[in-house]
Design a protein around this motif. Structure first.
Motif, mmCIF file in Angstrom:
data_model
loop_
_atom_site.group_PDB
_atom_site.id
_atom_site.type_symbol
_atom_site.label_atom_id
_atom_site.label_comp_id
_atom_site.label_asym_id
_atom_site.label_seq_id
_atom_site.Cartn_x
_atom_site.Cartn_y
_atom_site.Cartn_z
ATOM 1 N N THR A 76 54.315 12.853 70.533
ATOM 2 C CA THR A 76 55.700 13.311 70.384
ATOM 3 C C THR A 76 55.810 14.229 69.169
ATOM 4 N N LEU A 77 55.678 13.660 67.964
ATOM 5 C CA LEU A 77 55.590 14.544 66.794
ATOM 6 C C LEU A 77 54.286 15.341 66.835
ATOM 7 N N LEU A 78 53.230 14.687 67.255
ATOM 8 C CA LEU A 78 51.975 15.399 67.501
ATOM 9 C C LEU A 78 51.898 15.772 68.977
ATOM 10 N N LYS A 79 51.347 16.934 69.261
ATOM 11 C CA LYS A 79 51.206 17.334 70.663
ATOM 12 C C LYS A 79 50.173 16.472 71.384
ATOM 13 N N SER A 80 49.146 16.060 70.668
ATOM 14 C CA SER A 80 48.112 15.215 71.269
ATOM 15 C C SER A 80 48.537 13.757 71.239
ATOM 16 N N ASP A 81 48.345 13.060 72.361
ATOM 17 C CA ASP A 81 48.694 11.635 72.407
ATOM 18 C C ASP A 81 47.467 10.743 72.223
ATOM 19 N N GLU A 82 46.326 11.345 71.897
ATOM 20 C CA GLU A 82 45.081 10.601 71.761
ATOM 21 C C GLU A 82 44.636 10.583 70.299
ATOM 22 N N PRO A 83 44.603 9.409 69.652
ATOM 23 C CA PRO A 83 44.254 9.341 68.230
ATOM 24 C C PRO A 83 42.759 9.388 67.938
ATOM 25 N N PHE A 84 41.931 9.472 68.982
ATOM 26 C CA PHE A 84 40.483 9.383 68.807
ATOM 27 C C PHE A 84 39.961 10.360 67.759
ATOM 28 N N SER A 85 40.408 11.625 67.795
ATOM 29 C CA SER A 85 39.864 12.634 66.890
ATOM 30 C C SER A 85 40.187 12.321 65.431
ATOM 31 N N TYR A 86 41.311 11.658 65.174
ATOM 32 C CA TYR A 86 41.672 11.324 63.795
ATOM 33 C C TYR A 86 40.819 10.170 63.269
ATOM 34 N N PHE A 87 40.441 9.251 64.138
ATOM 35 C CA PHE A 87 39.490 8.214 63.736
ATOM 36 C C PHE A 87 38.109 8.826 63.497
ATOM 37 N N MET A 88 37.760 9.855 64.246
ATOM 38 C CA MET A 88 36.489 10.549 64.025
ATOM 39 C C MET A 88 36.469 11.229 62.656
ATOM 40 N N LEU A 89 37.576 11.836 62.275
ATOM 41 C CA LEU A 89 37.670 12.451 60.951
ATOM 42 C C LEU A 89 37.526 11.400 59.854
ATOM 43 N N LEU A 90 38.184 10.267 60.048
ATOM 44 C CA LEU A 90 38.076 9.175 59.083
ATOM 45 C C LEU A 90 36.632 8.693 58.981
ATOM 46 N N ALA A 91 35.980 8.518 60.124
ATOM 47 C CA ALA A 91 34.597 8.043 60.136
ATOM 48 C C ALA A 91 33.675 9.027 59.416
ATOM 49 N N PHE A 92 33.851 10.322 59.662
ATOM 50 C CA PHE A 92 32.959 11.325 59.081
ATOM 51 C C PHE A 92 33.125 11.410 57.570
ATOM 52 N N ASP A 93 34.366 11.502 57.109
ATOM 53 C CA ASP A 93 34.584 11.750 55.681
ATOM 54 C C ASP A 93 34.570 10.491 54.831
ATOM 55 N N ALA A 94 34.813 9.340 55.426
ATOM 56 C CA ALA A 94 34.768 8.102 54.646
ATOM 57 C C ALA A 94 33.391 7.458 54.677
ATOM 58 N N SER A 95 32.615 7.696 55.736
ATOM 59 C CA SER A 95 31.327 7.006 55.882
ATOM 60 C C SER A 95 30.146 7.943 56.108
ATOM 61 N N GLY A 96 30.323 8.965 56.931
ATOM 62 C CA GLY A 96 29.220 9.870 57.199
ATOM 63 C C GLY A 96 28.887 9.994 58.671
ATOM 64 N N VAL A 97 27.745 10.594 58.935
ATOM 65 C CA VAL A 97 27.372 10.973 60.290
ATOM 66 C C VAL A 97 27.082 9.754 61.171
ATOM 67 N N ILE A 98 26.513 8.685 60.604
ATOM 68 C CA ILE A 98 26.117 7.529 61.430
ATOM 69 C C ILE A 98 27.336 6.881 62.079
ATOM 70 N N ARG A 99 28.365 6.612 61.297
ATOM 71 C CA ARG A 99 29.583 6.009 61.861
ATOM 72 C C ARG A 99 30.267 6.990 62.818
ATOM 73 N N PHE A 100 30.226 8.269 62.465
ATOM 74 C CA PHE A 100 30.775 9.323 63.313
ATOM 75 C C PHE A 100 30.100 9.289 64.690
ATOM 76 N N ALA A 101 28.762 9.185 64.695
ATOM 77 C CA ALA A 101 28.002 9.157 65.949
ATOM 78 C C ALA A 101 28.285 7.880 66.744
ATOM 79 N N LEU A 102 28.383 6.751 66.040
ATOM 80 C CA LEU A 102 28.652 5.476 66.716
ATOM 81 C C LEU A 102 29.998 5.499 67.429
ATOM 82 N N LEU A 103 31.001 6.031 66.757
ATOM 83 C CA LEU A 103 32.323 6.103 67.369
ATOM 84 C C LEU A 103 32.318 7.047 68.569
ATOM 85 N N LEU A 104 31.578 8.144 68.464
ATOM 86 C CA LEU A 104 31.486 9.079 69.585
ATOM 87 C C LEU A 104 30.803 8.419 70.786
ATOM 88 N N PHE A 105 29.740 7.661 70.544
ATOM 89 C CA PHE A 105 29.023 7.011 71.638
ATOM 90 C C PHE A 105 29.897 5.972 72.346
#
Length: 448
Positions: free
Chosen positions: A22-51
């Protein structure tokens, strides 16, 4: 618009809006959790969430939305400190939220004084953006559970997320009803059923009322430049090992090859440098020309790679002024008066010291285009260069502008601040950027 009658009175000028979809055009929060995973933890958590994305997608398809959300929250946050999540929410996420903001919804939302934002994501991930940029009074979202050692468990307090959000909205309007609710269908079991008026997404703005745009996101940080949707995230992950190899080749090339050969070598590594204009020739023994560049934030690693010596400011005005005069007496000098890097199309306020030193000032606009990586959050400064060189393509456009006429310098009675502001405007106009009076201190006030 759906109207609902009630015996309770209405809270005038109040709006409650759903965040995702609604406020955001995208209704899927997945990409924002990916950003959190990448910048707070790194590539390993980023890859795990993607898988695990196919699992969350299937859960959503079969209407297990709460389970999908809880799985994403657990993988993205388990083991992090609350302060680490707050850091990403402050420095990284606002830029991506703003890029995804629905202006139609904003036009309606911003026309109300009392603004409430409801999200299914952890409140911690949304609150800073909603209050600072959307001027929301309250943010209602899921609450993360933190253990006694200060680490996030990855679990949330809520069992039924929609019912909990509904109850929390109701508690804010005890004897009144919110005037307007903005959200997606179906609305019968969500907070929007409490509102006197309801507008379901997509929100249309038909009133001829001038609305102020949201406060721009000028400062942001983080390693990724594009929102990591599943497709983008997979591309990033597949490119990562090749990017590291490419970065090593580009950096080693600076050591191995002679200076005259480097431009040809870097072009083979998909790096292009375009130079426009030409600096004026040196006039006799009158000292050097001061080139004012719009690029800064050089790490110590640049001292090794730079073809010209780098002299660093001490941030003591008198000492720095003497040092710059000495360097100018030896020859040309490049100065970066912004004092810090800004990744958005804004030019930060210039330090005026350079304008006091000489009347031979040449503005130089540098436009950098790199589409995937920038410096990761909370990393060593030298890692910025490595991430920069990991980009598949790099393009630098360097434009030498005309030397300032004598009447535009301090020699003609102009104040150093007027000269600095004039140079700032010239460079901003050349690059198509916007001037701002915010400087280095303002950046670190926002990002710290």
């Amino acid at each position: 618009m759906v109207m609902e009658e009630t015996s309770r009175t209405t809270s005038p000028n109040s709006v409650v809006s759903e965040f995702e979809g609604t406020l955001l055009k995208s209704d899927e929060p997945f990409s924002y959790f990916m950003l959190l995973a990448f910048d707070a933890s790194g590539v390993i958590r980023f890859a795990l969430l993607l898988f695990l994305w196919p699992v969350t997608a299937l859960l959503n398809v079969f209407s297990y939305k709460n389970a999908a959300l809880k799985l994403m929250i657990f993988v993205a946050t388990a083991g992090l400190r609350e302060s680490e999540i707050e850091l990403v929410a402050r420095d990284v996420l606002p830029k991506f939220y703003m890029d995804d903001l629905s202006m139609d919804t904003w036009n309606v939302f911003s026309s109300y004084k009392k603004r409430i934002v409801v999200t299914r994501m952890p409140r911690l991930m949304v609150e800073r953006f909603a209050k600072q940029y959307l001027i929301a009074e309250e943010v209602i979202g899921t609450e993360l559970i933190v253990n006694r050692f200060g680490f996030v468990t990855g679990l949330i307090q809520e069992t039924d997320i929609d019912s909990t959000c509904l109850n929390r909205v109701a508690s804010l309007f005890v004897d009144r009803k919110p005037h307007l609710g903005l959200g997606r269908r179906p609305a019968s079991t969500t907070f929007i059923s409490l509102c006197e008026e309801q507008i379901h997404e997509p929100v249309k703005w038909n009133q001829h009322v001038e609305v102020q745009p949201p406060k721009p996101v000028i400062f942001h940080d983080g390693g990724l430049m594009k929102r990591p949707t599943p497709a983008n995230a997979l591309t990033i992950l597949l490119w990562f090992p090749f990017g590291i190899i490419l970065a090593v080749i580009r950096i080693l090339g600076d050591f191995i090859f002679p200076m005259w050969l480097i431009p040809y070598v870097i072009s083979l590594s998909f790096c292009r440098v375009t130079v426009k204009g030409k600096p004026q020739p040196k006039a006799g023994n009158s000292g050097g020309v001061l080139f004012v560049f719009l690029i800064s934030d050089l790490s110590r690693f640049y001292d090794i790679l730079s073809p010209v010596p780098i002299v660093r400011f001490t941030r003591n005005r008198d000492v720095d002024a003497v040092m710059m005069k000495q360097e100018l007496s030896k020859g040309d000098l490049v100065v970066c008066p912004e004092g810090s890097i800004c990744y958005q199309p804004f030019v930060l306020r210039f330090s005026a010291m350079f304008a006091e030193l000489t009347d031979r000032i040449v503005p130089v606009a540098v436009n950098c285009r790199f589409g995937s990586f920038q410096r990761p959050l909370r990393s060593w400064n030298g890692l910025y260069l490595i991430f920069l060189f990991m980009n598949p393509t790099l393009e630098y456009e360097i434009t030498f502008l005309d030397q300032l006429p004598l009447e535009a310098t301090c020699s003609s009675g102009n104040s150093p601040y007027d000269v600095a502001n004039h140079v700032q405007r010239i460079l901003a106009d050349t690059l198509g950027f916007e001037c701002t009076q915010l400087g280095r201190k303002a950046k670190y006030n926002v990002l710290t």
